[in-house]
Design an enzyme around this catalytic site. Structure first.
Site, PDB file in Angstrom:
ATOM      1  N   THR A  53      -7.476   8.337  -0.671  1.00  0.00           N
ATOM      2  CA  THR A  53      -7.053   7.111   0.001  1.00  0.00           C
ATOM      3  C   THR A  53      -6.149   7.539   1.152  1.00  0.00           C
ATOM      4  OG1 THR A  53      -7.167   5.761  -1.996  1.00  0.00           O
ATOM      5  CG2 THR A  53      -5.745   4.966  -0.232  1.00  0.00           C
TER       6      THR A  53
ATOM      7  N   ASP B 244      -7.760   6.270  -8.623  1.00  0.00           N
ATOM      8  CA  ASP B 244      -8.315   4.932  -8.852  1.00  0.00           C
ATOM      9  C   ASP B 244      -9.840   4.935  -8.789  1.00  0.00           C
ATOM     10  OD1 ASP B 244      -8.700   5.351  -6.164  1.00  0.00           O
ATOM     11  OD2 ASP B 244      -7.885   3.427  -5.505  1.00  0.00           O
TER      12      ASP B 244
ATOM     13  N   GLU C  25       0.811  -1.217   0.000  1.00  0.00           N
ATOM     14  CA  GLU C  25       0.000   0.000   0.000  1.00  0.00           C
ATOM     15  C   GLU C  25       0.843   1.265   0.000  1.00  0.00           C
ATOM     16  OE1 GLU C  25      -3.477   0.256   0.077  1.00  0.00           O
ATOM     17  OE2 GLU C  25      -3.581  -1.902  -0.248  1.00  0.00           O
TER      18      GLU C  25
END
Length: 279
Positions: free
Chosen positions: A87, A82, A64
């Site tokens: 995020t 994305d 990640e």
């Protein structure tokens, strides 16, 4: 960090009853009490063992965040284009998939008036989209500020465990798979969520079950885990943002091929071309 179709997170996994295993002591072997103690100790070690959980967090962080320092990621936040909006955090909570909203709501319950509480109306509106409406220009800055608060870090830990870690470990133990298999479940639910779409964790598992039986159903653990990883790779390739399958191919599959079902150290793997090692 789950798919938008997996926004219905929940922990209602497709549970399989746990099968108890008992082995009678051989008359010529170690005393029954000693054998039982060893067996219980072995059975007790799952991914929820603190040392194993630490390893799991490092491996996920390598994928990640390209770093083993997972505790440095509480403050992390960016839009990685994305389709999930922002995020952020230790597990990739996303503004577009509901888990970031759940996190900020929980944080606000335990600490009303926190620096992120004012963004709750905007987070509710952008849920299910990649929009930053009502979040910019200061949300990212305030997220990093919140990460300095121990209560926010605890909130991230809480939601990681509630939504991802605990359900994955519970299902893994029900399926009779060991630490590596439980980690595979965890990594899958982190990326794909546990919604009803075809690429969600529960449906990746369902696809694997159509190819092989888990130990709880009398199957071979290694064969089942290969089937699970095959299903995971299929799911990842359904979306461009997840099409690089190295976190399976050059990490989890490597551990499996070495027969390291207990995820014992030392561990060496690669993700997205970067090499990592845990001694």
């Amino acid at each position: 960090m789950l798919s938008i179709g997996g926004a219905l997170l929940g922990s209602a996994l497709l549970a399989v009853p746990v099968t108890a295993h008992a082995t009678a002591a051989d008359p010529g072997s170690a005393p029954a009490a000693q054998t039982t103690t060893v067996a219980v100790a072995a059975a007790a070690v799952g991914l929820d063992d603190p040392a194993k959980k630490e390893i799991a967090m490092k491996i996920v962080s390598s994928a990640e965040n390209s770093s083993l320092d997972w505790k440095a990621q509480y403050k992390y936040i960016e839009d990685i284009d994305d389709g999930r909006g922002y995020t952020a955090g230790i597990i990739g909570f996303c503004s577009g998939t509901g888990d970031m909203l759940d996190l900020v709501e929980y944080y606000t319950q335990v600490k009303p008036g926190n620096v992120l509480a004012k963004y709750l109306p905007a987070l509710r509106k952008v849920d299910g989209t990649d929009s930053h409406a009502g979040l910019d220009p200061n949300f990212a800055r305030d997220w990093a500020k919140a990460a300095q608060d121990a209560e926010f870090r605890k909130a991230q830990d809480h939601e990681r465990d509630r939504v991802y870690f605990n359900p994955a470990v519970k299902q893994g133990k029900a399926d009779g798979i060991g630490v590596l298999g439980q980690f595979m479940y965890y990594d899958a639910i982190v990326m794909h969520g546990d919604g009803t779409d075809s690429t969600s964790f529960r449906n990746i598992r369902k696809r694997a079950l159509s190819k092989a039986k888990p130990p709880s159903q009398g199957g071979n653990e290694t064969a089942y885990l290969h089937a699970f990883l095959d299903a995971r790779v299929w799911a990842m390739k359904q979306e461009e943002a997840h099409s690089d399958t190295s976190r399976v191919d050059t990490a989890q599959r490597v551990f499996l091929k070495k027969g390291n079902l207990n995820l014992n150290t030392p561990l060496d793997w690669k993700v997205y071309g970067d090499s990592f090692h845990i001694g």
